[in-house]
Scaffold this active site. Sequence first.
Site, PDB file in Angstrom:
ATOM      1  N   GLU A  97       0.804  -1.218   0.000  1.00  0.00           N
ATOM      2  CA  GLU A  97       0.000   0.000   0.000  1.00  0.00           C
ATOM      3  C   GLU A  97       0.837   1.269   0.000  1.00  0.00           C
ATOM      4  OE1 GLU A  97      -2.213  -1.107   3.506  1.00  0.00           O
ATOM      5  OE2 GLU A  97      -1.014   0.219   4.749  1.00  0.00           O
ATOM      6  N   CYS A 111       3.031   8.486   1.155  1.00  0.00           N
ATOM      7  CA  CYS A 111       3.712   7.551   2.038  1.00  0.00           C
ATOM      8  C   CYS A 111       3.949   6.283   1.224  1.00  0.00           C
ATOM      9  CB  CYS A 111       2.777   7.307   3.220  1.00  0.00           C
ATOM     10  SG  CYS A 111       3.355   6.095   4.359  1.00  0.00           S
ATOM     11  N   CYS A 118       7.423  -7.289   6.954  1.00  0.00           N
ATOM     12  CA  CYS A 118       8.619  -6.731   7.602  1.00  0.00           C
ATOM     13  C   CYS A 118       9.132  -7.741   8.626  1.00  0.00           C
ATOM     14  CB  CYS A 118       8.281  -5.417   8.296  1.00  0.00           C
ATOM     15  SG  CYS A 118       9.703  -4.645   9.091  1.00  0.00           S
ATOM     16  N   CYS A 122       7.391  -5.814  14.844  1.00  0.00           N
ATOM     17  CA  CYS A 122       6.975  -4.999  15.994  1.00  0.00           C
ATOM     18  C   CYS A 122       5.565  -5.418  16.423  1.00  0.00           C
ATOM     19  CB  CYS A 122       6.986  -3.519  15.626  1.00  0.00           C
ATOM     20  SG  CYS A 122       8.621  -2.944  15.149  1.00  0.00           S
ATOM     21  N   CYS A 125       2.386  -3.457  14.964  1.00  0.00           N
ATOM     22  CA  CYS A 125       2.348  -3.110  13.538  1.00  0.00           C
ATOM     23  C   CYS A 125       1.735  -4.211  12.677  1.00  0.00           C
ATOM     24  CB  CYS A 125       3.766  -2.794  13.074  1.00  0.00           C
ATOM     25  SG  CYS A 125       3.862  -2.429  11.314  1.00  0.00           S
ATOM     26  N   CYS A 343      -8.236  -1.482   4.630  1.00  0.00           N
ATOM     27  CA  CYS A 343      -7.151  -2.101   3.861  1.00  0.00           C
ATOM     28  C   CYS A 343      -6.271  -3.026   4.682  1.00  0.00           C
ATOM     29  CB  CYS A 343      -6.229  -1.041   3.287  1.00  0.00           C
ATOM     30  SG  CYS A 343      -7.072   0.100   2.255  1.00  0.00           S
TER      31      CYS A 343
HETATM   32  C1  LIG Z   1       5.024   1.241   9.321  1.00  0.00           C
HETATM   33  S1  LIG Z   1       6.513   2.001   9.852  1.00  0.00           S
HETATM   34  C2  LIG Z   1       7.556   1.923   8.421  1.00  0.00           C
HETATM   35  C3  LIG Z   1       8.908   2.549   8.610  1.00  0.00           C
HETATM   36  C4  LIG Z   1       9.863   1.849   9.557  1.00  0.00           C
HETATM   37  N1  LIG Z   1       9.811   0.443   9.463  1.00  0.00           N
HETATM   38  C5  LIG Z   1       9.647   2.297  10.990  1.00  0.00           C
HETATM   39  O1  LIG Z   1       9.256   1.473  11.809  1.00  0.00           O
HETATM   40  O2  LIG Z   1       9.905   3.473  11.264  1.00  0.00           O
HETATM   41  C6  LIG Z   1       6.108   3.737   9.915  1.00  0.00           C
HETATM   42  C7  LIG Z   1       5.617   4.230  11.252  1.00  0.00           C
HETATM   43  O3  LIG Z   1       4.338   3.666  11.528  1.00  0.00           O
HETATM   44  C8  LIG Z   1       4.287   3.362  12.905  1.00  0.00           C
HETATM   45  N2  LIG Z   1       3.250   2.365  13.191  1.00  0.00           N
HETATM   46  C9  LIG Z   1       3.299   1.049  12.977  1.00  0.00           C
HETATM   47  N3  LIG Z   1       2.170   0.453  13.425  1.00  0.00           N
HETATM   48  C10 LIG Z   1       1.383   1.434  13.889  1.00  0.00           C
HETATM   49  C11 LIG Z   1       0.074   1.463  14.488  1.00  0.00           C
HETATM   50  N4  LIG Z   1      -0.630   0.351  14.672  1.00  0.00           N
HETATM   51  N5  LIG Z   1      -0.427   2.660  14.861  1.00  0.00           N
HETATM   52  C12 LIG Z   1       0.285   3.800  14.661  1.00  0.00           C
HETATM   53  N6  LIG Z   1       1.506   3.845  14.113  1.00  0.00           N
HETATM   54  C13 LIG Z   1       2.059   2.672  13.741  1.00  0.00           C
HETATM   55  C14 LIG Z   1       5.682   2.857  13.157  1.00  0.00           C
HETATM   56  O4  LIG Z   1       6.007   2.798  14.514  1.00  0.00           O
HETATM   57  C15 LIG Z   1       6.515   3.860  12.415  1.00  0.00           C
HETATM   58  O5  LIG Z   1       6.799   4.972  13.223  1.00  0.00           O
HETATM   59  S1  SF4 Z   2       6.852  -0.604  12.591  1.00  0.00           S
HETATM   60 FE1  SF4 Z   2       8.238  -2.345  12.907  1.00  0.00          FE
HETATM   61  S2  SF4 Z   2       7.241  -4.091  11.891  1.00  0.00           S
HETATM   62 FE2  SF4 Z   2       6.220  -2.202  11.187  1.00  0.00          FE
HETATM   63  S3  SF4 Z   2       7.252  -1.695   9.316  1.00  0.00           S
HETATM   64 FE3  SF4 Z   2       8.312  -0.523  10.922  1.00  0.00          FE
HETATM   65  S4  SF4 Z   2       9.966  -1.881  11.598  1.00  0.00           S
HETATM   66 FE4  SF4 Z   2       8.569  -3.117  10.396  1.00  0.00          FE
END
Ligand SMILES: C[S@@+](CC[C@H](N)C(=O)[O-])C[C@H]1O[C@@H](n2cnc3c(N)ncnc32)[C@H](O)[C@@H]1O
Ligand code: SF4
Length: 361
Positions: A97, A111, A118, A122, A125, A343
């Site tokens: 996405e 974005c 990944c 986490c 996530c 989504c």
């Molecule tokens: C999806 S990550 C992708 C970039 C990178 N992997 C990172 O973790 O920074 C982008 C941001 O979305 C946040 N994020 C992930 N899951 C989330 C959620 N359920 N609610 C809010 N923010 C979220 C992450 O912590 C990160 O700051």
């Molecule tokens: S928040 Fe964590 S699991 Fe999600 S994309 Fe970023 S590094 Fe990967």
Amino acid sequence: MPSESAAMPSSIHDAAAVEAMRKRLGLDPHRLRRLRTRLLKLQGSDEEALQELPAAARDAFAAEIRFHELTLDQRFDSQLDGASKLLFRTDDGLLLESVILRVATGRTALCVSSQVGCAANCDFCATGKMGIARSLSAPQILDQVVQANQLLKPEGRKVRNIVFMGMGEPFHNTAAVHETLEKLVSPHGFDQSPRRTLVSTVGLPSAMIAFARKFPKVNLALSLHSAIQSRRTEIIPLAAKFDLKELRAALDQVAAVQQQSIMIEYLMLRGINDGPEDRAALADYLRGLPVHINLIPYNRVDAAPHLEGTSKEDREAFGAALRGEGYTVTIRYSLGADVDAACGQLVRRENRRIAAAAAAQ
Ligand SMILES: C[S@@+](CC[C@H](N)C(=O)[O-])C[C@H]1O[C@@H](n2cnc3c(N)ncnc32)[C@H](O)[C@@H]1O
Ligand code: SF4
């Protein structure tokens, strides 16, 4: 005898393949430059870009050089705000996405995803919970920008800010992300301002330093989420590998090289990282660094029913206390919550099905 299969077309973002094709067709380099400008900078449609070539060369060019690496599968437009989620499909069927954010100022951000799934896993996530991790190629990341811009053109909008905050960890796919950034900021490519480009990472120290040296003007965001080691590891399993001390040393080096502020993302989870001791640890940890703290509300994820977001009131109080310590703090108001819910589950279910089918073969 099996017939010889035709070679796959090369990407428009593959400079060597495009140059070889140009020579084969005897095309004027200016014509090709105009085609690239039309497609990458002027948001032209594929047909408009092809019009830049002599009529006799168009079919042969289009047969061997493809403009898109992804197929737009579905589009969800938020009924709440100006967000649109674009679901793209790769050639091997996986979904990823990109999100268009139409900000109230009239500006537009995109974005992008750097991976499908990944490996960082986490706890909070949806991408981490997908159970797969496939890296996207640079042309697949760049195509998210090309297609978003083509969709935005009729609205009189253009992608201004590009953030690597979609699916995946950019520094688990460093080579492709570096190649993407080079092509984005190149005047011969997309001519995107590096200052309007941001890469967000979960925190891989040596990759952060390498990135800062190579792209001193591109912004870096660190998803810190806790300045207490045991709590950070609880929600980010990868944090066990890179402790906070090592991460702070990397932040110091990034700041010294880039001479610009680093964004610190802090997802606020009730009872996990939102107490007074969490705030004190955060303020201590960041002291002396040029940072901008962004407090993020938690978007509920079905696969993590045990997590709950901090209330708006508590988030604001946390932010106010940090401001009192001299920090610049913004509180993100989540855009497109309705399309996210629509989504997130769809992508997860579909990708799991495809990954399971591939594993069974
Ligand atoms: C999806 S990550 C992708 C970039 C990178 N992997 C990172 O973790 O920074 C982008 C941001 O979305 C946040 N994020 C992930 N899951 C989330 C959620 N359920 N609610 C809010 N923010 C979220 C992450 O912590 C990160 O700051
Ligand atoms: S928040 Fe964590 S699991 Fe999600 S994309 Fe970023 S590094 Fe990967």
